[in-house]
Design a protein around this motif. Structure first.
Motif, PDB file in Angstrom:
ATOM      1  N   LEU A 342       0.939  -0.926  -0.068  1.00  0.00           N
ATOM      2  CA  LEU A 342      -0.071  -0.136   0.005  1.00  0.00           C
ATOM      3  C   LEU A 342       0.791   1.277   0.011  1.00  0.00           C
ATOM      4  N   PRO A 343       2.111   1.299   0.927  1.00  0.00           N
ATOM      5  CA  PRO A 343       2.623   2.555   0.763  1.00  0.00           C
ATOM      6  C   PRO A 343       3.461   2.610  -0.575  1.00  0.00           C
ATOM      7  N   GLU A 344       3.679   1.655  -1.252  1.00  0.00           N
ATOM      8  CA  GLU A 344       4.180   1.884  -2.726  1.00  0.00           C
ATOM      9  C   GLU A 344       3.255   2.460  -3.584  1.00  0.00           C
ATOM     10  N   VAL A 345       2.033   1.798  -3.503  1.00  0.00           N
ATOM     11  CA  VAL A 345       0.860   2.397  -4.167  1.00  0.00           C
ATOM     12  C   VAL A 345       0.453   3.751  -4.056  1.00  0.00           C
ATOM     13  N   VAL A 346       0.613   4.353  -2.718  1.00  0.00           N
ATOM     14  CA  VAL A 346       0.387   5.613  -2.390  1.00  0.00           C
ATOM     15  C   VAL A 346       1.543   6.647  -2.963  1.00  0.00           C
ATOM     16  N   SER A 347       2.765   6.057  -2.733  1.00  0.00           N
ATOM     17  CA  SER A 347       3.803   6.803  -3.172  1.00  0.00           C
ATOM     18  C   SER A 347       3.847   6.774  -4.782  1.00  0.00           C
ATOM     19  N   GLY A 348       3.399   5.919  -5.545  1.00  0.00           N
ATOM     20  CA  GLY A 348       3.098   5.848  -6.895  1.00  0.00           C
ATOM     21  C   GLY A 348       2.363   7.059  -7.337  1.00  0.00           C
ATOM     22  N   VAL A 349       0.938   7.159  -6.529  1.00  0.00           N
ATOM     23  CA  VAL A 349       0.168   8.167  -6.754  1.00  0.00           C
ATOM     24  C   VAL A 349       0.530   9.499  -6.605  1.00  0.00           C
TER      25      VAL A 349
END
Lengths: 379, 238
Positions: A342-349
């Motif tokens: 999830l943190p990687e998804v958030v950092s991607g956004v």
């Protein structure tokens, strides 16, 4: 109507262009997600490696064994609290494409060395009781449908012949990237069946030290202990040992960074140009907004908001699509665990928003600085 | 009352207004030392040949451009001294613009176009709706609220633009050739509307036109030539 309505109306003005801009963000963020997952698959083991574990291998090569008798000597080195060992088996399950790592382990000590792997006690006890028993990671068990009680047959390559095992336990990891593809069985079974050079020899030792800060000191002490012996050792922290495997594939990290940087730089230029075109086309309208009392800041935020919405929707969908594809990669590429947290998804956004924000900055500034009188002449 | 001698105390006071454009080494004096006073509730038409500076004057009065010299005081505020953001806020509060080419936002409905200037106010959604509906009713387009500009005739578009100009109840209206893109009948309707706004609602209107028929509807007509204002018709005080 709100400012949001105005932003959305502007985005619907040229639907194809908006869709293509969103698709640019989407494809870039999809690639970002895949590259992050690939990076995790390659370097996750390095990051998860325990700082308190050392790996002892033959100084010549990992393929060369070490005497089983070293185990006791290593245990006596100051700073060492536990030792276990394993051998690489290299068997094939049905087809060579069905790869998963198989280790012949020192069953009494192996489980305690890896507290991150969880095995139900009754299953572990059943494994200890069965010389032909094996323990399988849940990823491999899921991949081939293995269940406790099943019989698994491997074709030996290093140790020829047909090897039969009883699945006695299935282990799971406690962290997302823990390697749950492994297959463990008793080294006694290997020695019994294979005999020959493997008798009394192990592939490598794994050592736990009391103080991770003194791990290098302990490693040097172990190597010193066996210096000038027929089987000199090379001891290194588990992290360095794992990293050396990844290094064999070349500088993948640099490649991932380069590909990612090029994609995002291109995205920056393409979306910047698109927004500049959108602003140029609407010079007259922006002038009208100024006559109505919209300030320079209002227009700057309006243009920025338009690109940020596209970045958010496109980038969000892209990274979510990557999240949907990633589990399939784990199934398609055996032995590698792909995961997108999830943190990687958030950092991607956030990355998409950052790129969008920068890309929109020049067009937004040009909209803000627009001379009303000049803009109205272009209506 | 409208005065050209710079001695009045009107709602709009223009003093020694100069506007100079530079094109390379060439210096063009569009407006030269112009004085003007317009009282609240006046309806003034500015006429003059192309390039006489009518639109430039209108832009300066509306705070869309800055003079090279001189002052413009509206309701006690010297707008030439305002910063860009102050000027933008001043425009939102005090000026309603009507353009020749309507300048509606094509992706917004008539209702949304009229509501646009109200987004900059603190009015609630319900208050905004009330005002927009009232403005559209006033211009006779209550039944076209959900129509997009492309679904309206030129005359209807201009009426939406007028509704947008009056929805904030500005201090004065600036109309730049509002009938220039319309057929005779639509132009008459728009002029009727402007006259009604002036007579029935006491709106101060400054109209730029080179259409005699349009100018005739204004009680005062001023002629602008070579950057200087002169009286053409009406009651200009001295």
């Amino acid at each position: 109507m709100t400012f949001g309505t105005l932003i959305w109306a502007n985005l619907r003005r040229r639907k194809l262009r908006t869709l293509l801009t969103m698709a640019s963000f989407g494809s870039a963020l999809f690639l970002y997600g895949i590259l992050r997952a690939l990076h995790g698959a390659l370097y996750g083991g390095v990051e998860l490696a325990s700082a308190s574990r050392l790996v002892v291998i033959n100084r010549v090569s990992l393929t060369q064994p070490l005497p089983q008798a070293y185990g006791e000597k290593i245990r006596r080195v100051p700073g060492v609290v536990a030792v276990t060992s394993a051998n690489w088996f290299g068997g094939v399950y049905q087809d060579e494409r069905n790869f998963f790592p198989q280790f012949a382990i020192e069953a009494e000590t192996y489980r305690d060395m890896y507290p991150e792997f969880v095995i139900p006690d009754e299953q572990w006890q059943a494994f200890l009781r069965d010389r032909q028993g094996c323990v399988i990671g849940e990823a491999t068990a899921r991949r081939f449908g293995f269940q406790v009680g099943d019989r698994v047959v491997l074709r030996g390559t290093i140790f020829p012949g047909t090897w039969e095992f009883n699945v006695r336990a299935i282990y799971r990891g406690t962290r997302d990237l823990d390697d749950t593809t492994q297959f463990w069985f008793h080294r006694e079974y290997l020695e019994e069946r294979a005999g020959g050079w493997v008798r009394g020899m192990v592939g490598w030792y794994v050592v736990r030290v009391a103080d991770p800060d003194r791990a290098l000191e302990v490693a040097r002490a172990i190597d010193a202990r066996f210096a000038n012996s027929p089987w000199e050792t090379k001891t290194e922290p588990e992290q360095a040992f794992t990293a050396s495997f990844v290094k064999q594939m070349g500088n993948v990290q640099f490649l991932i960074l380069t590909v990612g940087a090029v994609v995002f730089a291109t995205l920056l230029l393409v979306t910047g140009n698109t927004m500049a075109m959108a602003v140029r086309e609407r010079t007259g309208e922006l002038g009208v907004l100024k006559t109505l009392g919209f300030t320079d800041t209002n227009l700057l935020l309006l243009v920025e908001a338009e690109i940020l919405v596209q970045a958010l929707i496109g980038g969000g969908l892209g990274v979510l699509a990557a999240g949907a594809v990633v589990p399939g990669l784990s199934r398609a590429i055996p032995g590698m665990i792909f995961h997108l947290s999830l943190p990687e998804v958030v950092s991607g956004v956030l990355l998409a928003l950052g790129v969008g924000g920068v890309a929109g900055l020049l067009p937004a500034l040009s909209a803000a600085r627009l001379s009303v009188a000049a803009a109205l002449r272009r209506v | 009352m409208v005065r050209l001698d710079g001695q009045g105390q009107g709602l709009i006071q223009v003093r020694g207004l100069d506007k100079v454009y530079r094109r390379g080494s060439e210096v063009i004096h569009v407006l030269q030392g112009l004085n003007l006073d317009v009282d609240a509730g006046e309806f003034v038409a500015f006429m003059g040949p192309s390039g006489s500076g009518k639109t430039t004057l209108l832009n300066l009065l509306g705070g869309l451009d800055r003079p090279s010299a001189g002052r413009i005081i509206v309701d006690g505020v010297d707008i030439t001294r305002l910063s860009n953001s102050e000027l933008a806020r001043w425009r939102a509060r005090h000026v309603g613009f009507v353009f020749q080419t309507f300048n509606l936002i094509p992706v917004l409905t008539a209702f949304q176009n009229v509501e646009l200037p109200l987004l900059l106010t603190r009015l609630s959604r319900a208050e905004r709706r009330q005002r927009v509906e009232a403005a559209l009713r006033l211009v006779g387009l209550a039944d076209r609220m959900k129509h997009y500009p492309r679904e309206l005739s030129g005359g209807q578009e201009q009426r939406v633009a007028i509704a947008r100009a009056i929805v904030t109840d500005p201090t004065f209206l600036l109309c730049d050739e509002p009938t220039g893109d319309l057929d005779r009948r639509s132009a008459e309707e728009i002029l009727d509307l402007l006259v009604a706004l002036h007579r029935e609602f006491g709106k101060t209107i400054l109209l730029v036109t080179h259409d005699m028929r349009a100018a005739e509807r204004a009680p005062v007509v001023l002629h602008l030539d070579k950057g200087v204002l002169v009286e053409a018709r009406g009651g200009v005080g001295v």
